[in-house]
Write a protein that holds these residues in place. Sequence first.
Motif, mmCIF file in Angstrom:
data_model
loop_
_atom_site.group_PDB
_atom_site.id
_atom_site.type_symbol
_atom_site.label_atom_id
_atom_site.label_comp_id
_atom_site.label_asym_id
_atom_site.label_seq_id
_atom_site.Cartn_x
_atom_site.Cartn_y
_atom_site.Cartn_z
ATOM 1 N N THR A 1 35.318 93.630 73.566
ATOM 2 C CA THR A 1 34.445 94.787 73.679
ATOM 3 C C THR A 1 34.620 95.580 72.385
ATOM 4 O OG1 THR A 1 34.741 94.862 76.069
ATOM 5 C CG2 THR A 1 33.968 96.886 74.985
ATOM 6 N N PRO A 2 33.530 95.836 71.654
ATOM 7 C CA PRO A 2 33.680 96.513 70.367
ATOM 8 C C PRO A 2 34.471 97.812 70.497
ATOM 9 C CG PRO A 2 31.445 95.715 70.644
ATOM 10 C CD PRO A 2 32.140 95.523 71.958
ATOM 11 N N SER A 3 35.372 98.014 69.551
ATOM 12 C CA SER A 3 36.145 99.257 69.520
ATOM 13 C C SER A 3 36.338 99.689 68.073
ATOM 14 C CB SER A 3 37.490 99.095 70.234
ATOM 15 O OG SER A 3 38.286 98.124 69.597
ATOM 16 N N LYS A 4 36.396 100.991 67.873
ATOM 17 C CA LYS A 4 36.573 101.548 66.525
ATOM 18 C C LYS A 4 38.027 101.413 66.099
ATOM 19 C CE LYS A 4 32.616 103.720 65.298
ATOM 20 N NZ LYS A 4 32.172 104.547 64.215
ATOM 21 N N TRP A 5 38.222 100.875 64.907
ATOM 22 C CA TRP A 5 39.544 100.754 64.311
ATOM 23 C C TRP A 5 39.592 101.577 63.031
ATOM 24 C CZ3 TRP A 5 42.567 95.555 64.417
ATOM 25 C CH2 TRP A 5 42.654 95.087 65.717
ATOM 26 N N ILE A 6 40.770 102.020 62.702
ATOM 27 C CA ILE A 6 41.013 102.824 61.497
ATOM 28 C C ILE A 6 40.996 101.917 60.273
ATOM 29 C CG2 ILE A 6 42.747 104.197 60.279
ATOM 30 C CD1 ILE A 6 43.821 104.972 63.095
ATOM 31 N N GLU A 7 40.414 102.420 59.179
ATOM 32 C CA GLU A 7 40.487 101.774 57.872
ATOM 33 C C GLU A 7 40.707 102.905 56.885
ATOM 34 O OE1 GLU A 7 40.070 100.373 54.176
ATOM 35 O OE2 GLU A 7 38.476 101.682 54.896
ATOM 36 N N LYS A 8 41.842 102.889 56.172
ATOM 37 C CA LYS A 8 42.313 104.053 55.415
ATOM 38 C C LYS A 8 41.493 104.400 54.183
ATOM 39 C CE LYS A 8 47.052 103.686 56.989
ATOM 40 N NZ LYS A 8 48.453 103.508 56.615
ATOM 41 N N GLU A 9 40.868 103.415 53.532
ATOM 42 C CA GLU A 9 40.178 103.708 52.274
ATOM 43 C C GLU A 9 38.779 104.294 52.464
ATOM 44 O OE1 GLU A 9 40.729 101.042 48.797
ATOM 45 O OE2 GLU A 9 41.617 99.734 50.326
ATOM 46 N N TYR A 10 37.989 103.692 53.353
ATOM 47 C CA TYR A 10 36.578 104.067 53.462
ATOM 48 C C TYR A 10 36.139 104.401 54.891
ATOM 49 C CZ TYR A 10 36.532 102.012 48.827
ATOM 50 O OH TYR A 10 36.805 101.728 47.516
ATOM 51 N N GLY A 11 37.026 104.292 55.856
ATOM 52 C CA GLY A 11 36.624 104.408 57.247
ATOM 53 C C GLY A 11 36.618 105.800 57.842
ATOM 54 N N ASP A 12 37.078 106.802 57.110
ATOM 55 C CA ASP A 12 37.185 108.140 57.693
ATOM 56 C C ASP A 12 35.839 108.751 58.067
ATOM 57 O OD1 ASP A 12 39.914 108.054 57.543
ATOM 58 O OD2 ASP A 12 40.060 109.293 55.745
#
Length: 122
Positions: A37-48
């Motif tokens: 099930t799609p879920s939002k994950w953190i990505e430190k460079e461009y994901g904020d």
Amino acid sequence: MAEWKPISITELYDQILKTETDLTGELWNFWQLIKITPSKWIEKEYGDEGDGFWVVAICGTKIIWYNDIEEGFNISDYKNYGQIEGYYCNQDELNWAVTRLFDLIKFGGEIIGQAGPPQNLA
């Protein structure tokens, strides 16, 4: 120019369902094993700005996720659940990412043809 906004879950599901109609045989079976099930994950460079990126599949230490900045699916590693390790900017359809990950597992080796992070040209 219109202001950028993250992909909605409805739009993401539209892309997933389109891909599911195209997958057959081994790729269909593989997708059934790795999809989540799609879920939002953190990505430190461009994901904020978009509160992270949508992860749609997990296989071992690899994930398939949607980069809504570049409007395409990518494969990255992860060490900690919920955090993407390595930003990529492919503009791939989901079926291409599924096929690349399947081939990586089936044949071993590096992921070929994956675009890296933007390079500083300064």
